[in-house]
Design a protein around this motif. Structure first.
Motif, short mmCIF file in Angstrom:
data_model
loop_
_atom_site.label_atom_id
_atom_site.label_comp_id
_atom_site.label_asym_id
_atom_site.label_seq_id
_atom_site.Cartn_x
_atom_site.Cartn_y
_atom_site.Cartn_z
N GLY A 30 12.49 2.26 10.40
CA GLY A 30 12.76 1.12 10.74
C GLY A 30 13.08 0.20 9.36
N LEU A 31 12.89 0.67 8.30
CA LEU A 31 13.23 0.11 6.95
C LEU A 31 14.66 0.16 6.67
N ILE A 32 15.40 -0.94 7.51
CA ILE A 32 16.68 -1.08 7.45
C ILE A 32 17.08 -2.48 6.59
N PRO A 33 18.09 -2.41 5.94
CA PRO A 33 18.59 -3.71 5.10
C PRO A 33 18.44 -5.07 6.41
N GLU A 34 18.10 -5.93 5.87
CA GLU A 34 17.95 -7.36 6.41
C GLU A 34 16.61 -7.66 7.50
N SER A 35 15.94 -6.55 7.30
CA SER A 35 14.80 -6.42 8.04
C SER A 35 13.58 -7.04 7.37
N ILE A 36 12.62 -7.67 8.11
CA ILE A 36 11.46 -8.45 7.49
C ILE A 36 10.43 -7.39 7.26
N VAL A 37 9.76 -7.31 6.15
CA VAL A 37 8.64 -6.49 5.99
C VAL A 37 7.17 -7.27 5.35
N GLU A 38 6.21 -7.01 5.92
CA GLU A 38 4.94 -7.70 5.41
C GLU A 38 3.95 -6.72 4.91
N VAL A 39 3.51 -7.21 3.76
CA VAL A 39 2.60 -6.18 2.93
C VAL A 39 1.14 -6.45 3.59
N VAL A 40 0.53 -5.75 4.18
CA VAL A 40 -0.58 -5.95 5.13
C VAL A 40 -1.76 -5.38 4.32
N ARG A 41 -2.05 -4.31 3.69
CA ARG A 41 -3.03 -3.96 2.85
C ARG A 41 -2.82 -2.97 2.22
N THR A 42 -3.81 -2.91 0.76
CA THR A 42 -3.54 -2.15 -0.22
C THR A 42 -4.84 -1.11 -0.35
N SER A 43 -4.72 0.17 -0.46
CA SER A 43 -5.80 0.96 -0.64
C SER A 43 -6.65 0.50 -1.82
N PRO A 44 -8.04 0.95 -1.95
CA PRO A 44 -8.95 0.66 -3.13
C PRO A 44 -8.04 0.98 -4.19
N MET A 45 -7.64 2.05 -4.49
CA MET A 45 -7.00 2.68 -5.73
C MET A 45 -5.42 2.19 -5.66
N GLY A 46 -4.90 1.25 -4.80
CA GLY A 46 -3.57 0.74 -5.08
C GLY A 46 -2.65 1.62 -4.46
N ASP A 47 -2.73 2.82 -4.00
CA ASP A 47 -1.83 3.68 -3.50
C ASP A 47 -2.20 4.36 -2.46
N PRO A 48 -1.92 4.65 -1.22
CA PRO A 48 -0.61 4.01 -0.55
C PRO A 48 -1.13 2.66 -0.16
N ARG A 49 -0.28 1.98 0.39
CA ARG A 49 -0.14 0.62 0.94
C ARG A 49 0.34 0.68 2.62
N MET A 50 -0.08 -0.26 3.14
CA MET A 50 0.26 -0.63 4.51
C MET A 50 1.27 -1.65 4.90
N TYR A 51 2.13 -1.38 5.32
CA TYR A 51 3.38 -2.33 5.63
C TYR A 51 3.58 -2.83 7.19
#
Length: 142
Positions: A30-51
């Motif tokens: 669902g990551l298509i151009p013009e769509s809205i994405v919110e960064v929800v969480r980041t793991s303690p080491m910074g990778d991966p992240r939840m969107y």
């Protein structure tokens, strides 16, 4: 700016996805151009992240998110990415302890913050905040 550089609680709009082996998988999520994405969480080491995309949560590694070009939406930018100008504090992206610290500094929802040459002024008083705290204060340009 790429999606992996965006702090938590910030909404962005996808501009494009670079050609790569994972492009079709990202489009399928669902990551298509013009769509809205919110960064929800980041793991303690910074990778991966939840969107959050189209009201569903997905997890992505930073290497995958770095292939997605995004632009910030004007109604929700973190203090760390604010250019010179006046902004209204909209919300905070932190826990109870963070809320206590910023309230002691006088930073509350609805307050006006001025940014001049990378320095922050609240009620004509200069305040010093770390980058982590700046990432958690969400502003709207006036």
């Amino acid at each position: 700016m790429t999606l992996d550089k965006i702090p938590e609680c910030v909404k962005v709009k996808i501009v494009s996805i670079k050609d790569s082996k994972i492009k079709n998988r990202l489009l399928g999520l669902g990551l298509i151009p013009e769509s809205i994405v919110e960064v929800v969480r980041t793991s303690p080491m910074g990778d991966p992240r939840m969107y959050r995309v189209f009201n569903k949560l997905i997890s992505m590694r930073n290497s995958e998110a770095s292939t997605i070009e995004v632009v910030l939406l004007d109604d929700s930018i973190p203090l760390s990415l604010a250019n010179d100008g006046e902004y209204e504090v909209v919300e905070f992206c932190g826990g109870r302890r963070f809320l206590y610290k910023v309230s002691k500094l006088g930073i509350l929802p609805g307050k006006i913050i001025q940014v001049k040459d990378g320095e922050i002024f609240l009620d004509n008083s200069k305040i010093h905040l770390g980058e982590g705290m700046k990432n958690k204060i969400i502003l709207r340009r006036i």
